[in-house]
Design an enzyme around this catalytic site. Structure first.
Site, PDB file in Angstrom:
ATOM      1  N   THR A 198      45.419  46.199  44.269  1.00 43.76           N
ATOM      2  CA  THR A 198      46.809  46.215  43.816  1.00 43.76           C
ATOM      3  C   THR A 198      47.536  47.488  44.241  1.00 43.76           C
ATOM      4  OG1 THR A 198      46.259  44.863  41.897  1.00 43.76           O
ATOM      5  CG2 THR A 198      48.296  46.123  41.785  1.00 43.76           C
TER       6      THR A 198
ATOM      7  N   SER B  97      51.514  41.299  43.372  1.00 44.27           N
ATOM      8  CA  SER B  97      51.034  39.936  43.622  1.00 44.27           C
ATOM      9  C   SER B  97      51.076  39.572  45.102  1.00 44.27           C
ATOM     10  CB  SER B  97      51.879  38.927  42.832  1.00 44.27           C
ATOM     11  OG  SER B  97      51.702  39.114  41.443  1.00 44.27           O
TER      12      SER B  97
ATOM     13  N   GLY C  85      40.625  50.040  37.931  1.00 43.51           N
ATOM     14  CA  GLY C  85      39.558  50.323  36.984  1.00 43.51           C
ATOM     15  C   GLY C  85      38.446  51.136  37.632  1.00 43.51           C
TER      16      GLY C  85
ATOM     17  N   ARG D 274      40.969  33.576   1.098  1.00 39.72           N
ATOM     18  CA  ARG D 274      42.195  34.139   0.521  1.00 39.72           C
ATOM     19  C   ARG D 274      42.954  33.062  -0.249  1.00 39.72           C
ATOM     20  NH1 ARG D 274      45.866  37.247  -1.557  1.00 39.72           N
ATOM     21  NH2 ARG D 274      47.525  38.142  -0.274  1.00 39.72           N
TER      22      ARG D 274
ATOM     23  N   THR E 295      48.371  38.951  33.253  1.00 39.59           N
ATOM     24  CA  THR E 295      48.899  39.473  34.520  1.00 39.59           C
ATOM     25  C   THR E 295      47.867  40.128  35.420  1.00 39.59           C
ATOM     26  OG1 THR E 295      49.600  41.476  33.318  1.00 39.59           O
ATOM     27  CG2 THR E 295      51.275  39.805  33.747  1.00 39.59           C
TER      28      THR E 295
ATOM     29  N   GLU F 249      44.075  39.910  37.542  1.00 45.78           N
ATOM     30  CA  GLU F 249      43.392  38.845  38.287  1.00 45.78           C
ATOM     31  C   GLU F 249      44.375  37.727  38.634  1.00 45.78           C
ATOM     32  OE1 GLU F 249      40.439  38.373  39.761  1.00 45.78           O
ATOM     33  OE2 GLU F 249      39.980  40.452  39.319  1.00 45.78           O
TER      34      GLU F 249
ATOM     35  N   ASP G  99      48.935  37.221  38.378  1.00 47.54           N
ATOM     36  CA  ASP G  99      49.986  36.956  37.412  1.00 47.54           C
ATOM     37  C   ASP G  99      50.056  35.451  37.151  1.00 47.54           C
ATOM     38  OD1 ASP G  99      52.942  36.042  36.984  1.00 47.54           O
ATOM     39  OD2 ASP G  99      52.913  38.145  36.371  1.00 47.54           O
TER      40      ASP G  99
END
Length: 620
Positions: free
Chosen positions: A136, A142, A173, A306, A417, A419, A421
């Site tokens: 990217t 994209s 990453g 609850r 968004t 891997e 969009d």
């Protein structure tokens, strides 16, 4: 009523082909002390995720998807399933593992050749070589085909350059802290010609952790979620790498600078390259499904414990899940999670079969890419909406960090968004349907698509059948569900084909032709995937051997189908597929199914077999 079904009988159906592997992974997760990350600062979170990544190496998890010849286990489907189960825990760990062994390692395995496999794969598996996947760019997220990073062949080496800030590699990453090498996607340039985007192995840090000469690294900083992942930015200035750094499965450069490839078309070579990397997209869809299941399990447990408001004639307050409005929040979402789970299982099996071949069948590969794009889009959008609904269903307590729901919301938000969009992915699905995966499909740009449609669409799609007559079927008639989903897909696709054909035959600007039809394009892609998901659910039910479990799954499938029809009833009414009385009947039947499935809600979430520590919170 099916309120006495053994959850284990449903788990057997859900676990499917990789049941034994799922069981082993669950046992390992259950035996591991859960370490909550919601109160960690960013650096501590990153350090913990790195430690957990190293622990995964000891489990053998990373070996699954790699070839046996290089220390792997050759189980491509199993590797995706293992990532999927990581989605029950800290999603930063899942993403970090996905970067190291799915994206970085997967690119080396799928785009490289023996010279790369022999040199790097064992170290990638063992984490001795932490890596990044640098595709990217800030200005071309994209639009991968037009990335502007260059790798120019000069004197036996490639010189990698970032021309400006728009071409910096962003959101990468492993780049900010741990990565030592990156697969960098760049335009391969020889002389005055570019041969399109290729992958190159580029060292970014030395053994001491310092950036390599010519490499600039920045931290992306705090994010809305996934702060255990060290996302960074990369720039390259005259970085030289040897000729062998080119991942050369689909294109190579000789020592004297001659480019060769088994695929003549640059565009086709580019799409073949991207297709080889589809595993990451499949993994994201599965992990999104796991996170959604976890959120729904927490919310259903909360809804059963609850209480709020008394009946006029009772002393005790009403359990939240006894309210129809609460059932409508959670049970259709739960039914959709079941449906998407079975669609994901089919997708993983398809990936396993196609990529286990030395040379995947081209048609099968195109079908896989289209289905992966669509399932990823629908599954991640569902995660976003269902986790939000689960949070709301838990009230203010669901907003506390220790409920785990805010963290799940934050960590899965970006799944829509990355891997790919989702909007672009659904367009890819529709374009594949329109062009029937023609070999010379050019690229993903609106301009090229419109031109291709203008040249090739005539006669490619059958004339639309007349509107089907409206009967008064039983709302739970599965054949009616299938026919309605298939008819919607056929009608939308044919309408889109007619629309583009008419516009393309005029003097209209090709970009405007396609741009004006984008809403129609997206609907066509979504209608196609909805049909595939329903079919996958139906096949899974047919394969269920336990009668009670099968009956319950049929009810869940009814709810999935009818909730989908209810949500799109405006289209069905506008196009004569539903009468007004039948549309009202669909809404009423969704209510009835919610009430019928209410006693089974806990069974349905328990069947996911999520290790107890991952669903035990102060809410439950």
């Amino acid at each position: 009523m099916n309120d006495h079904v053994d959850p284990a009988a449903l788990t057997t159906v859900l676990d499917g082909r990789w049941a034994e592997l799922r069981g082993r992974l669950r046992d390992r997760m259950a035996a591991t002390k859960l370490a909550d990350s919601y109160d960690l600062d960013r650096e501590t979170h990153r350090a913990r995720v790195w430690e957990q990544l190293a622990e995964l190496v000891d489990t053998g998890h990373p070996k699954l998807g790699f070839a046996r010849a290089y220390g792997g286990e050759g189980d491509i489907g199993g590797s995706v399933v293992s990532f999927q189960l990581l989605g029950y825990g800290d999603l930063s760990l899942m993403v970090k593992a996905g970067v190291q062994w799915g994206l970085f390692g997967g690119a080396v395995q799928m785009l490289g050749t023996a010279r790369h496999h022999e040199k790097y794969v064992a170290d990638i598996i063992s984490l001795a070589l932490p890596g990044c996947f640098a595709m990217t760019e800030s200005g071309h997220g994209s639009d991968v085909q037009h990335l502007r990073t260059t790798a120019t062949y000069v004197d036996g080496e490639f010189v990698v350059d970032t021309p400006d800030d728009d071409a910096r590699k962003d959101y990468i990453g492993n780049a900010a802290r741990d990565g030592r090498m990156a697969v960098v996607f760049a335009q391969l340039v020889i002389g005055d010609r570019s041969y399109g985007v290729h992958g190159f192995l580029v060292p970014i840090r030395d053994e001491t952790g310092r950036p390599m000469p010519g490499v600039r690294i920045e931290d992306c900083g705090p994010k809305g979620g996934l702060n255990g992942v060290d996302n960074g930015r990369l720039w390259f200035s005259g970085v030289r790498v040897p000729r062998e750094a080119l991942l050369n499965r689909y294109g190579d450069v000789s020592a004297d600078g001659e480019y060769t490839s088994s695929i003549e078309s640059d565009s086709r070579r580019f799409f073949t390259t991207l297709g080889a990397l589809v595993r990451g997209r499949v993994s994201v869809a599965g992990s999104a499904g796991s996170a959604t299941q976890r959120a729904l399990a927490i919310a259903v447990r909360r809804g059963e414990s609850r209480r709020q408001f008394r009946r006029p004639d009772a002393e005790t307050e009403v359990v939240l899940l006894d309210y129809l409005a609460h059932q409508r929040k959670l049970l259709p979402a739960l039914a959709t999670s079941y449906a998407l789970h079975f669609a994901q299982e089919e997708l993983v099996a398809m990936l396993h079969e196609v990529h286990s071949e030395a040379e995947p069948d081209e048609r099968a590969q195109r079908v896989l890419e289209s289905r992966a794009a669509g399932i990823k889009a629908v599954a991640t959008w569902h995660a976003t909406s269902a986790i939000q609904m689960a949070r709301e269903a838990c009230g203010g307590a669901g907003y506390l960090a220790d409920s785990l729901l805010p963290g799940l919301k934050a960590d899965t938000d970006v799944f829509t968004t990355f891997e790919g969009d989702n909007t672009v992915l659904l367009q890819l699905v529709a374009k594949g349907l329109l062009t029937d995966y023609r070999d010379n499909f050019a690229d993903l740009s609106p301009l090229a698509t419109a031109k291709l449609v203008a040249e090739q669409l005539m006669g490619a799609v059958l004339e639309r059948l007349p509107a089907r007559s409206i009967a008064s079927p039983e709302p739970r008639d599965r054949a009616w569900h299938r026919d309605l989903f298939a008819d919607r897909e056929e009608h939308v696709l044919d309408g889109l084909a007619r629309r583009l054909r008419a516009a393309a035959s005029s003097e209209a600007d090709p970009f405007e032709v396609f741009n004006d039809a984008q809403d129609h394009v997206l609907r066509a892609g979504r209608a196609h995937i909805d049909r595939l998901v329903l079919e996958a659910f139906t096949k899974a039910i047919d394969g269920c051997a336990d009668p009670a479990a099968k009956a319950l799954l049929n009810q869940v499938c009814d709810l999935y189908a009818l909730a989908n029809i209810e949500a799109d009833r405006a289209w069905f009414l506008e196009h004569g597929r539903l009468s007004a009385p039948l549309a009202k009947k669909v809404v009423a039947e969704v209510n009835v199914l919610c009430k019928e499935l209410r006693p089974c809600a806990r069974t349905l979430v328990d069947a996911f077999a999520i290790p107890e520590q991952y669903v035990t919170t102060p809410l439950t």
